[in-house]
Design an enzyme around this catalytic site. Structure first.
Site, PDB file in Angstrom:
ATOM      1  N   ASP A 175      33.629  69.143  17.029  1.00 35.29           N
ATOM      2  CA  ASP A 175      34.283  69.653  18.230  1.00 35.29           C
ATOM      3  C   ASP A 175      35.201  70.802  17.838  1.00 35.29           C
ATOM      4  OD1 ASP A 175      35.115  69.925  20.832  1.00 35.29           O
ATOM      5  OD2 ASP A 175      36.627  68.340  20.706  1.00 35.29           O
TER       6      ASP A 175
ATOM      7  N   HIS B 118       9.295  59.890  19.980  1.00 30.88           N
ATOM      8  CA  HIS B 118       8.297  58.821  20.079  1.00 30.88           C
ATOM      9  C   HIS B 118       6.875  59.296  19.802  1.00 30.88           C
ATOM     10  CE1 HIS B 118       7.487  54.755  20.686  1.00 30.88           C
ATOM     11  NE2 HIS B 118       8.082  54.536  21.841  1.00 30.88           N
TER      12      HIS B 118
ATOM     13  N   ASP C 242       7.877  55.174  15.745  1.00 31.57           N
ATOM     14  CA  ASP C 242       7.812  54.009  16.625  1.00 31.57           C
ATOM     15  C   ASP C 242       9.119  53.221  16.530  1.00 31.57           C
ATOM     16  OD1 ASP C 242       7.601  52.018  14.393  1.00 31.57           O
ATOM     17  OD2 ASP C 242       5.662  53.001  14.096  1.00 31.57           O
TER      18      ASP C 242
END
Length: 454
Positions: A323, A426, A430
């Site tokens: 940040d 994905h 998996d």
């Protein structure tokens, strides 16, 4: 008397003949031009600063029209969507034009400013091997042609560049030139010697000066304010648009940090001796991730859609969200697989300091392979972090909380528990692989003595 008259007439004739020949030679020489410079005005273009950056915002000019600068003098500071970079001069000369104002967008390959470079194409040197000026004549001049032919065999360079080459025993013909018409510049010699990094502009990071934002006028009927996206926000637009084309899946868990809290306290004094004023949990999380990546390299990869293949990355360049006043930036720590926790902590502290001062460079963002973010700093617990392409996974740690837990004897004890949220691509990862990766990462944080094995 007659003899005296004849002698005077002969002298007058010789003077008239000499003057006539002088006039003829003067007329012939009117077609002779000796030019010390074929191009006095040189445009200085914004060179590619890497990472696919095609445009930058001009944040500050260090020069103005009329200033005289030398090679490597600072010209301006620009802000890309990732880092602040100072552009330095490649020429000695006088600035005649500046193309952009503050906050203008400058494009890579387009002019930033113009230089008046009187000696850009010529060289006046006292040394015996100095270049001859280029000569153009309408008459055949054998001597001049001989000198011009000899000049073409000499490497174009200024006396200052020749002096540097002579002092360092450098053959200028071996130095790759980047100046106009094959001219060897000072920067070329210094790059050849390895004294400066290679690159056309040799950008050097500088501390971005913070300017106070003007206070908006109070007006209850003011129109909506339109702000063009730039810098970190513009980078977020691009990166997140790409990110959300990735089919994410999420996996979350909790980590008992109780043992690590005590382990960190034991290392704190040693860390002080190693120039680490404050040892946070983040270096432990980064090292644990690197160990887990070694066991599950698919998570340290990228997907090549064109060839339908997976590129396994050898280095563990772990990106860390920081940040800063400019927004959230994500530089990376290089080769975490080769570093211990204290070394990682030193690198992390340096990145945080440079991120907050606005001096991160494109190299700090290049080649990241995996990401970690600590949302717990601002109080979050669980989240669904977005993958930074071309990476395929990211983790976000939540706030560590003191909660009651049962120990092995079914006794209620105080425990320091941190949540972790993972997101993965994905298409190639998996859920079982991600869970096993998370378990290895968790195992090292819950049993920090295991770090001694690495």
């Amino acid at each position: 008397m007659a003899t005296h008259f004849i002698r005077n007439s002969a002298i007058s004739w010789l003077l008239r003949t000499y003057r006539s020949r002088q006039l003829v030679m003067a007329q012939k020489l009117r077609g002779l031009h000796v030019t010390a410079s074929l191009q006095k005005i040189v445009s200085f273009n914004l060179s590619d600063i890497g990472e696919g950056i095609r445009e930058v915002t001009v944040k500050e000019w260090f020069v103005k029209v009329g200033d005289t600068v030398e090679q490597f003098d600072n010209l301006c500071e620009v802000q890309s969507d990732k880092a602040s970079v100072t552009i330095t001069s490649r020429y000695d000369g006088k600035i005649t034009k500046i193309y952009h104002s503050i906050d203008d967008i400058a494009l890579v390959g387009k002019p930033l400013l113009d230089f008046d470079v009187p000696n850009e194409e010529s060289d006046s040197s006292d040394s015996s091997d100095s270049e001859q000026p280029q000569i153009h004549s309408t008459e055949s001049q054998p001597v001049l042609l001989a000198n011009a032919s000899r000049s073409r065999l000499i490497v174009p360079a200024t006396p200052a560049v020749r002096r540097i080459a002579m002092e360092n025993k450098v053959d200028l013909s071996q130095v790759p030139p980047t100046g106009r018409n094959g001219r060897v510049l000072k920067g070329d010699v210094l790059e050849y010697l390895g004294h400066v990094p290679s690159g056309t502009n040799i950008p050097h990071p500088t501390i971005a000066k913070k300017s106070a934002l003007p206070k908006p006028a109070v007006n209850n009927n003011a129109a909506d304010r339109v702000e063009i996206l730039k810098g970190v926000r513009k980078a977020m637009l691009k990166t997140m648009s790409e990110s959300l084309n990735i089919p994410h899946f999420a996996y979350s868990d909790e980590v008992d940090m109780t043992n690590l809290v005590m382990f960190r306290e034991q290392l704190q004094s040693f860390a002080h001796q190693s120039d680490v004023p404050k040892l946070t949990f983040m270096p432990f999380c980064i090292k644990a991730a690197s160990i887990a990546l070694t066991k599950y390299p698919i998570i340290n990869s990228s997907l090549d859609l064109v060839n339908e293949s997976v590129v396994y990355k050898n280095a563990h360049n772990i990106s860390v969200a920081i940040d800063t006043p400019q927004g959230l930036v994500v530089p990376n720590i290089k080769n975490c697989q080769l570093k211990n926790i204290v070394e990682i902590a030193i690198d992390l502290n340096e990145l945080v300091a440079r991120g907050r001062s606005g001096t991160l460079t494109p190299t700090d963002f290049a080649d990241g392979t995996f990401s970690l973010s600590n949302i717990g700093i601002v109080g979050g617990t669980y989240t669904h972090p977005c993958i930074m392409p071309p990476q395929v996974a990211i983790g976000a740690m939540g706030r560590t909380k003191v909660v009651p837990r049962f120990n092995a004897k079914n006794e209620i004890v105080k425990a320091q528990v941190m949540s972790i949220s993972w997101s993965a691509d994905h298409r190639i990862i998996d859920g079982v692989t991600m869970a096993r990766f998370s378990n290895v990462w968790k195992q090292y944080l819950e049993n920090p003595a295991l770090f001694l094995l690495h």
